[in-house]
Design a protein around this motif. Structure first.
Motif, PDB file in Angstrom:
ATOM      1  N   ARG A 161      24.292   9.835  45.573  1.00 32.03           N
ATOM      2  CA  ARG A 161      22.522   9.216  45.613  1.00 32.03           C
ATOM      3  C   ARG A 161      21.644   9.995  44.092  1.00 32.03           C
ATOM      4  O   ARG A 161      20.939  10.067  43.906  1.00 32.03           O
ATOM      5  CB  ARG A 161      22.152  10.124  46.603  1.00 32.03           C
ATOM      6  N   THR A 162      22.770  11.316  43.831  1.00 31.38           N
ATOM      7  CA  THR A 162      21.927  12.218  43.044  1.00 31.38           C
ATOM      8  C   THR A 162      22.964  13.177  42.200  1.00 31.38           C
ATOM      9  O   THR A 162      24.021  13.138  42.147  1.00 31.38           O
ATOM     10  CB  THR A 162      21.616  13.446  44.173  1.00 31.38           C
ATOM     11  N   SER A 206      23.595  15.611  38.574  1.00 33.33           N
ATOM     12  CA  SER A 206      23.035  16.145  37.993  1.00 33.33           C
ATOM     13  C   SER A 206      23.109  16.231  36.437  1.00 33.33           C
ATOM     14  O   SER A 206      23.928  15.794  35.446  1.00 33.33           O
ATOM     15  CB  SER A 206      23.856  17.700  37.833  1.00 33.33           C
ATOM     16  N   GLY A 229      13.833  14.841  36.861  1.00 28.85           N
ATOM     17  CA  GLY A 229      14.551  15.776  38.121  1.00 28.85           C
ATOM     18  C   GLY A 229      14.425  16.394  38.587  1.00 28.85           C
ATOM     19  O   GLY A 229      12.717  16.672  38.400  1.00 28.85           O
ATOM     20  N   GLN A 230      14.825  17.419  39.503  1.00 27.60           N
ATOM     21  CA  GLN A 230      14.527  18.192  40.215  1.00 27.60           C
ATOM     22  C   GLN A 230      14.638  19.659  40.259  1.00 27.60           C
ATOM     23  O   GLN A 230      16.382  19.576  40.413  1.00 27.60           O
ATOM     24  CB  GLN A 230      13.923  17.530  41.698  1.00 27.60           C
ATOM     25  N   ILE A 282      18.293  20.086  42.320  1.00 27.99           N
ATOM     26  CA  ILE A 282      19.316  18.975  42.717  1.00 27.99           C
ATOM     27  C   ILE A 282      18.915  18.632  42.009  1.00 27.99           C
ATOM     28  O   ILE A 282      20.622  17.748  42.031  1.00 27.99           O
ATOM     29  CB  ILE A 282      17.552  18.290  43.959  1.00 27.99           C
ATOM     30  N   GLY A 283      19.126  17.470  41.221  1.00 26.32           N
ATOM     31  CA  GLY A 283      19.636  17.190  39.792  1.00 26.32           C
ATOM     32  C   GLY A 283      17.959  15.905  39.889  1.00 26.32           C
ATOM     33  O   GLY A 283      17.492  16.135  40.075  1.00 26.32           O
ATOM     34  N   TYR A 284      18.756  14.952  39.451  1.00 22.27           N
ATOM     35  CA  TYR A 284      18.491  13.790  39.225  1.00 22.27           C
ATOM     36  C   TYR A 284      18.909  12.066  40.356  1.00 22.27           C
ATOM     37  O   TYR A 284      19.916  12.599  40.916  1.00 22.27           O
ATOM     38  CB  TYR A 284      18.982  12.940  38.162  1.00 22.27           C
ATOM     39  N   ASP A 285      17.829  11.761  40.509  1.00 23.64           N
ATOM     40  CA  ASP A 285      18.152  10.824  42.288  1.00 23.64           C
ATOM     41  C   ASP A 285      18.674   9.725  40.983  1.00 23.64           C
ATOM     42  O   ASP A 285      17.841   9.165  40.032  1.00 23.64           O
ATOM     43  CB  ASP A 285      16.656  10.178  42.777  1.00 23.64           C
ATOM     44  N   GLU A 302      15.882   6.404  41.129  1.00 23.08           N
ATOM     45  CA  GLU A 302      14.829   6.538  40.967  1.00 23.08           C
ATOM     46  C   GLU A 302      15.660   6.337  38.864  1.00 23.08           C
ATOM     47  O   GLU A 302      14.377   5.603  38.564  1.00 23.08           O
ATOM     48  CB  GLU A 302      14.587   7.570  41.115  1.00 23.08           C
TER      49      GLU A 302
END
Lengths: 213, 213
Positions: free
Chosen positions: A31-32, A34, A60-61, A64-67, A70
């Motif tokens: 899902r996610t 980094s 990114g967040q 968390i990293g990147y979705d 998305e």
DNA sequence: GCTTGTGAAGTAATTCACAGCC
DNA sequence: GGCTGTGAATTACTTCACAAGC
């Protein structure tokens, strides 16, 4: 026009690699991701990954990293492959026909809708099961103008590559994937990507040669 | 080993382009060429041409330029293509067969001497008129070890690309021209050159897309 | 804890510009 | 006149390192 002036060319090339790797991650239901994970898979530093992506926005967040889904969507939009590009193929020889049967194009947003060749004996033939019909070169200009195709794949012998290029450009082609081992001369506003197989093999030959006798 | 550490990678890539262009000049019976002429044909500055060549030696003569025949010979020697490299092909699908029939390899110093494919129905078939016979994957290790082949062309589906790569490397392959759209993981000492057609089209799509709406 | 985004620092590649040679 | 080869200057790219956010 040109709002990408300050973006390093290598960064744009890597965008495609990120997209390819993200699609692979997506297949494993990740899902996610980094920048570190993405970088390790591609042998690129995590800082490089972040900087490249940051040229285009904040995707990114922290923590968390990147979705994955998305980021794939964003990259496709940046690269312009969130829509399907109609593509022209000139040259229906061995290489041209192999390229037509290559499944990869379709799924990546490219659709070969017209094929041209000089050879009269090929005219009217269909390529593949329900592929496009091979047309004479004389039809090229009209087809490009009618259909607004802007991308072309050039798979013709080196000797005719430049003259075919001139015809394509005057018809309105803006990007050429060139398989002929020649440096095409094109005006500003037209892009060329060269795929020269001998060049790649020579690079390997050099790499191997320099590591021992 | 590695006496080329200080040479920029882009310079080595351009060496192949210089060679290609020089061969074209040779065909027009040009005896001598200046860095300016060579650069203009390839859209590279003359200073760049001179600097690239100077990494490898002093090949030119002030006031005259470079002797075409001589520079071709030097570049071939540097790139290691003054001898013929035996090459392995894995994957005899559409792309693989098209690559086999591509005339360019032979004249540039590469000779595909062995072809492997997983598909049993292809085994024993010859590719082209007097091309090599398609062999089962199980034979790969023995053939590479016997014949000392070090270069391979990989034209298999992405899903099996890494496992085939592992087999090739353990057999002794040192350079891989990879057509599968995956980032191959290889140990130090093995070189990979990637030809990802979708990546190139994406770059063109980006270039075109950024020049207008 | 882990991660992004980014200015600052560092490295790499290109272009300039000119001395020396034909 | 023209041209190469090359140190110096410049530009481009990458990596570092850390504040800020999860």
């Amino acid at each position: 026009m040109g709002k990408h002036e300050s973006i390093p060319t290598p960064a744009v090339r890597r965008l495609s690699l990120y997209l390819r790797q993200l699609e692979a991650f997506q297949d494993t239901n990740l899902r996610t991701v980094s920048s570190k994970q993405l970088g390790q898979a591609l042998r690129i530093t995590d800082a490089q990954v972040r900087k490249d992506l940051a040229y285009f926005g904040q995707f990114g967040q922290p923590g968390i990293g990147y979705d994955v889904d998305e980021l794939i969507a964003k990259l496709r939009h940046i690269l312009g492959t969130d829509q399907t590009w109609p593509v022209l193929l000139v040259g229906a020889g061995n290489l041209g026909r192999a390229l037509l049967s290559y499944k990869g194009f379709q799924s990546k947003g490219f659709d070969v809708v017209a094929v041209f060749d000089e050879e009269a004996s090929l005219h009217g033939r269909k390529v593949g099961e329900n592929g496009p019909t091979i047309q004479p070169m004389g039809k090229l200009d009209a087809v490009v103008k009618d259909t607004q195709i802007r991308l072309a794949i050039l798979a013709v012998p080196a000797i005719v590559a430049q003259s075919v290029t001139d015809v394509m450009i005057s018809a309105g082609i803006k990007g050429i994937l060139n398989f002929a081992p020649v440096a095409l001369q094109v005006p500003r506003g037209v892009s060329v990507a060269n795929v020269d197989l001998a060049v790649h093999l020579e690079q390997l030959s050099f790499s191997i040669g320099s590591s021992d006798a």
